[in-house]
Design a protein around this motif. Structure first.
Motif, PDB file in Angstrom:
ATOM      1  N   SER A 160       0.843  -1.197   0.000  1.00  0.00           N
ATOM      2  CA  SER A 160       0.000   0.000   0.000  1.00  0.00           C
ATOM      3  C   SER A 160       0.877   1.246   0.000  1.00  0.00           C
ATOM      4  O   SER A 160       1.069   1.896   1.037  1.00  0.00           O
ATOM      5  CB  SER A 160      -0.917   0.000   1.229  1.00  0.00           C
ATOM      6  OG  SER A 160      -1.750   1.139   1.238  1.00  0.00           O
ATOM      7  N   PRO A 161       1.436   1.602  -1.163  1.00  0.00           N
ATOM      8  CA  PRO A 161       2.360   2.740  -1.208  1.00  0.00           C
ATOM      9  C   PRO A 161       1.751   4.051  -0.719  1.00  0.00           C
ATOM     10  O   PRO A 161       2.436   4.847  -0.070  1.00  0.00           O
ATOM     11  CB  PRO A 161       2.731   2.832  -2.701  1.00  0.00           C
ATOM     12  CG  PRO A 161       2.448   1.489  -3.249  1.00  0.00           C
ATOM     13  CD  PRO A 161       1.301   0.948  -2.478  1.00  0.00           C
ATOM     14  N   THR A 162       0.479   4.288  -1.018  1.00  0.00           N
ATOM     15  CA  THR A 162      -0.095   5.575  -0.622  1.00  0.00           C
ATOM     16  C   THR A 162      -0.196   5.699   0.898  1.00  0.00           C
ATOM     17  O   THR A 162      -0.036   6.793   1.445  1.00  0.00           O
ATOM     18  CB  THR A 162      -1.482   5.778  -1.243  1.00  0.00           C
ATOM     19  OG1 THR A 162      -2.301   4.630  -0.972  1.00  0.00           O
ATOM     20  CG2 THR A 162      -1.383   5.988  -2.745  1.00  0.00           C
ATOM     21  N   THR A 163      -0.453   4.588   1.582  1.00  0.00           N
ATOM     22  CA  THR A 163      -0.499   4.637   3.043  1.00  0.00           C
ATOM     23  C   THR A 163       0.863   4.999   3.605  1.00  0.00           C
ATOM     24  O   THR A 163       0.995   5.878   4.480  1.00  0.00           O
ATOM     25  CB  THR A 163      -0.951   3.279   3.609  1.00  0.00           C
ATOM     26  OG1 THR A 163      -2.203   2.928   3.031  1.00  0.00           O
ATOM     27  CG2 THR A 163      -1.083   3.332   5.120  1.00  0.00           C
ATOM     28  N   LEU A 164       1.901   4.332   3.110  1.00  0.00           N
ATOM     29  CA  LEU A 164       3.251   4.604   3.583  1.00  0.00           C
ATOM     30  C   LEU A 164       3.667   6.039   3.250  1.00  0.00           C
ATOM     31  O   LEU A 164       4.213   6.757   4.101  1.00  0.00           O
ATOM     32  CB  LEU A 164       4.229   3.606   2.970  1.00  0.00           C
ATOM     33  CG  LEU A 164       5.649   3.580   3.542  1.00  0.00           C
ATOM     34  CD1 LEU A 164       6.235   2.181   3.416  1.00  0.00           C
ATOM     35  CD2 LEU A 164       6.570   4.570   2.842  1.00  0.00           C
ATOM     36  N   ASP A 194      -6.895   7.482  -4.786  1.00  0.00           N
ATOM     37  CA  ASP A 194      -5.864   7.357  -3.765  1.00  0.00           C
ATOM     38  C   ASP A 194      -4.750   8.381  -3.940  1.00  0.00           C
ATOM     39  O   ASP A 194      -4.299   8.996  -2.966  1.00  0.00           O
ATOM     40  CB  ASP A 194      -5.263   5.948  -3.790  1.00  0.00           C
ATOM     41  CG  ASP A 194      -6.179   4.900  -3.182  1.00  0.00           C
ATOM     42  OD1 ASP A 194      -7.203   5.285  -2.590  1.00  0.00           O
ATOM     43  OD2 ASP A 194      -5.876   3.702  -3.303  1.00  0.00           O
ATOM     44  N   TYR A 195      -4.290   8.572  -5.167  1.00  0.00           N
ATOM     45  CA  TYR A 195      -3.158   9.474  -5.366  1.00  0.00           C
ATOM     46  C   TYR A 195      -3.580  10.939  -5.352  1.00  0.00           C
ATOM     47  O   TYR A 195      -2.777  11.807  -5.001  1.00  0.00           O
ATOM     48  CB  TYR A 195      -2.388   9.100  -6.638  1.00  0.00           C
ATOM     49  CG  TYR A 195      -1.546   7.869  -6.410  1.00  0.00           C
ATOM     50  CD1 TYR A 195      -0.260   7.971  -5.906  1.00  0.00           C
ATOM     51  CD2 TYR A 195      -2.051   6.594  -6.651  1.00  0.00           C
ATOM     52  CE1 TYR A 195       0.506   6.845  -5.660  1.00  0.00           C
ATOM     53  CE2 TYR A 195      -1.299   5.457  -6.404  1.00  0.00           C
ATOM     54  CZ  TYR A 195      -0.021   5.592  -5.906  1.00  0.00           C
ATOM     55  OH  TYR A 195       0.730   4.467  -5.645  1.00  0.00           O
ATOM     56  N   ALA A 196      -4.813  11.239  -5.716  1.00  0.00           N
ATOM     57  CA  ALA A 196      -5.305  12.602  -5.530  1.00  0.00           C
ATOM     58  C   ALA A 196      -5.410  12.926  -4.040  1.00  0.00           C
ATOM     59  O   ALA A 196      -5.064  14.030  -3.599  1.00  0.00           O
ATOM     60  CB  ALA A 196      -6.653  12.790  -6.222  1.00  0.00           C
ATOM     61  N   MET A 197      -5.884  11.978  -3.245  1.00  0.00           N
ATOM     62  CA  MET A 197      -5.933  12.174  -1.801  1.00  0.00           C
ATOM     63  C   MET A 197      -4.540  12.407  -1.236  1.00  0.00           C
ATOM     64  O   MET A 197      -4.307  13.331  -0.441  1.00  0.00           O
ATOM     65  CB  MET A 197      -6.589  10.968  -1.131  1.00  0.00           C
ATOM     66  CG  MET A 197      -6.643  11.029   0.386  1.00  0.00           C
ATOM     67  SD  MET A 197      -7.741  12.327   0.998  1.00  0.00           S
ATOM     68  CE  MET A 197      -9.344  11.504   0.741  1.00  0.00           C
ATOM     69  N   LEU A 198      -3.593  11.563  -1.639  1.00  0.00           N
ATOM     70  CA  LEU A 198      -2.217  11.733  -1.184  1.00  0.00           C
ATOM     71  C   LEU A 198      -1.655  13.078  -1.622  1.00  0.00           C
ATOM     72  O   LEU A 198      -0.943  13.746  -0.860  1.00  0.00           O
ATOM     73  CB  LEU A 198      -1.357  10.593  -1.736  1.00  0.00           C
ATOM     74  CG  LEU A 198       0.141  10.653  -1.425  1.00  0.00           C
ATOM     75  CD1 LEU A 198       0.399  10.608   0.077  1.00  0.00           C
ATOM     76  CD2 LEU A 198       0.877   9.498  -2.130  1.00  0.00           C
ATOM     77  N   GLN A 199      -1.965  13.496  -2.829  1.00  0.00           N
ATOM     78  CA  GLN A 199      -1.501  14.788  -3.333  1.00  0.00           C
ATOM     79  C   GLN A 199      -1.967  15.930  -2.430  1.00  0.00           C
ATOM     80  O   GLN A 199      -1.198  16.835  -2.106  1.00  0.00           O
ATOM     81  CB  GLN A 199      -2.010  14.980  -4.769  1.00  0.00           C
ATOM     82  CG  GLN A 199      -1.469  16.218  -5.464  1.00  0.00           C
ATOM     83  CD  GLN A 199      -2.236  16.515  -6.739  1.00  0.00           C
ATOM     84  OE1 GLN A 199      -3.440  16.271  -6.822  1.00  0.00           O
ATOM     85  NE2 GLN A 199      -1.546  17.046  -7.730  1.00  0.00           N
ATOM     86  N   HIS A 200      -3.221  15.899  -1.999  1.00  0.00           N
ATOM     87  CA  HIS A 200      -3.728  16.923  -1.085  1.00  0.00           C
ATOM     88  C   HIS A 200      -3.008  16.866   0.257  1.00  0.00           C
ATOM     89  O   HIS A 200      -2.604  17.899   0.804  1.00  0.00           O
ATOM     90  CB  HIS A 200      -5.235  16.747  -0.881  1.00  0.00           C
ATOM     91  CG  HIS A 200      -6.067  17.252  -2.009  1.00  0.00           C
ATOM     92  ND1 HIS A 200      -6.588  18.526  -2.049  1.00  0.00           N
ATOM     93  CD2 HIS A 200      -6.479  16.653  -3.159  1.00  0.00           C
ATOM     94  CE1 HIS A 200      -7.282  18.699  -3.155  1.00  0.00           C
ATOM     95  NE2 HIS A 200      -7.235  17.567  -3.851  1.00  0.00           N
ATOM     96  N   LEU A 201      -2.870  15.664   0.809  1.00  0.00           N
ATOM     97  CA  LEU A 201      -2.238  15.524   2.124  1.00  0.00           C
ATOM     98  C   LEU A 201      -0.788  15.994   2.111  1.00  0.00           C
ATOM     99  O   LEU A 201      -0.292  16.528   3.106  1.00  0.00           O
ATOM    100  CB  LEU A 201      -2.306  14.063   2.576  1.00  0.00           C
ATOM    101  CG  LEU A 201      -3.688  13.530   2.941  1.00  0.00           C
ATOM    102  CD1 LEU A 201      -3.633  12.027   3.153  1.00  0.00           C
ATOM    103  CD2 LEU A 201      -4.220  14.220   4.188  1.00  0.00           C
ATOM    104  N   ALA A 202      -0.108  15.809   0.995  1.00  0.00           N
ATOM    105  CA  ALA A 202       1.308  16.151   0.886  1.00  0.00           C
ATOM    106  C   ALA A 202       1.532  17.527   0.291  1.00  0.00           C
ATOM    107  O   ALA A 202       2.675  17.866  -0.050  1.00  0.00           O
ATOM    108  CB  ALA A 202       2.017  15.100   0.041  1.00  0.00           C
TER     109      ALA A 202
END
Length: 365
Positions: A59-63, A94-102
């Motif tokens: 789960s790369p996005t979690t890490l 998933d990657y749009a969510m990660l993009q916002h968080l980061a």
């Protein structure tokens, strides 16, 4: 130019002690490695995606979300996102969510993966690997650029009036690299969309990757995205550094010989002669890395593997310190010398947002 590290996240016994870290220890260690990468001044940390032992990054996005919370500057990426066995709708979310968080510090590398059993585990046929990669990415590309999507393809149920959420940060999708070890179709795909092409540059001689990169550059220009020199290229590599060459080789040999990917085949010396693997002093690592530009032209991203094969965390941290303090600063200076002004830097969220603003302004004139 960006410099960083990438990991495949293997859980392997230390051949010197016989001890295998737990999955918990390895996951925590990878997080510490990423944080250390920022601390020593590197630009990028990337993690693979695997669903089979002895690898743990399923789960790369979690890490990466966890790493994002512990860093402020590091670009977070993948060294493979499986475009073939993941649903493109889920990748978009998933990657749009990660993009916002980061805060935008995210890009990703599409790949087919090289583990055959993964395909049936996720309901797919490995014989359809290339068609899956082409169709799934076409859908992902559309999901990130159109607010309402209608879609019909071969490999998933149709979509009608579908909106992927969250939408990309600032309306700018994460930059995509297409990674390949052997497939010209993937180089063609990267060129068609004007995306980046990442040549893993680890397991094969340089001539193999020269052909793939040259094809990508030619087709990038063919599709009107810029000259072949302006194509966005990334390279992999692997290093192990010691004060002297003989020290580095003596220390690394047992880890190479027992490595789950490289070991039990050609000798360490043969592998170093035939591939970009560099085991030696800082100067030897610098000298070999500088040959990459001679072989592949000016490029935008250089990633190194410094962990794996059971190398204990303290040794990995030492490698990162040497890389960040003694090797990468020299490479930055040397790669900047003679770099043509028309060769772009590595895309970032800020640069993509700026390009979007320029495009909107040109349309309004």
């Amino acid at each position: 130019m960006q410099f960083g590290i990438f990991s495949v996240g293997d859980v392997t016994a230390d051949p010197n002690t016989g001890r295998t870290p737990t999955e918990y220890e390895r996951i925590k260690a990878i997080t510490q490695i990423a944080v250390k990468a920022e601390e020593v001044g590197l630009d990028v940390f990337a993690i693979g995606e695997h669903h089979n032992p002895p690898f743990i990054p399923s789960s790369p996005t979690t890490l990466l979300a966890h790493v994002a919370a512990r860093t402020s500057r590091l670009v977070l990426s993948t060294s493979t996102t499986l475009i073939t066995t993941n649903d493109p709708v889920k990748i978009a979310e998933d990657y749009a969510m990660l993009q916002h968080l980061a805060d935008g510090r995210v890009d990703l590398m599409m790949g087919r993966g090289n583990t055959g059993p993964v395909y049936p585990w996720f309901g797919q046929d490995i014989r359809q690997g290339i068609p899956l990669a082409i169709e799934n990415y076409a859908l992902l590309h559309k999901l990130w650029r159109e607010d309402v999507v209608d879609w019909k393809g071969r490999f998933r149920t149709p979509l009608q009036g579908f909106t992927s959420t969250p939408r990309p940060l600032d309306g700018v999708p994460p930059f995509v690299w297409h990674g390949s070890i052997r497939s010209p179709e993937i180089a063609e795909q990267a060129a068609y969309y004007g995306d980046g092409f990442f040549a893993n540059n680890i397991f094969w001689p340089k001539e193999h990757f020269q052909r793939l990169i040259s094809l990508y550059r030619d087709r990038f220009e063919h599709y009107g995205h810029g000259t072949r020199e302006q194509a966005i290229v990334g390279l992999g590599g692997q290093v192990h550094v010691g004060a002297r060459s003989q020290d580095a080789i003596a220390e690394f040999r047992p880890y190479f010989d027992n490595h789950p990917v490289m070991g039990h085949g050609p000798s360490l010396e043969e592998y170093m002669a035939e591939t970009p693997l560099t085991v030696g002093s800082p100067q030897e690592v610098i000298d070999k890395a500088l040959t990459f530009r001679d072989s592949f032209g000016d490029y935008q991203r250089q990633l190194f593997i410094v962990d794996g094969g059971g190398l204990p965390l303290p040794k990995v941290m030492e490698q990162l310190e040497i890389l960040g303090e003694r090797i990468v600063p020299v490479l930055r200076e040397e790669f900047a010398i003679g770099r043509p002004a028309n060769v772009p830097g590595a895309p970032t969220h800020a640069s993509l947002l700026g390009n979007k603003g320029l495009a909107i302004g040109a349309q309004q004139q």
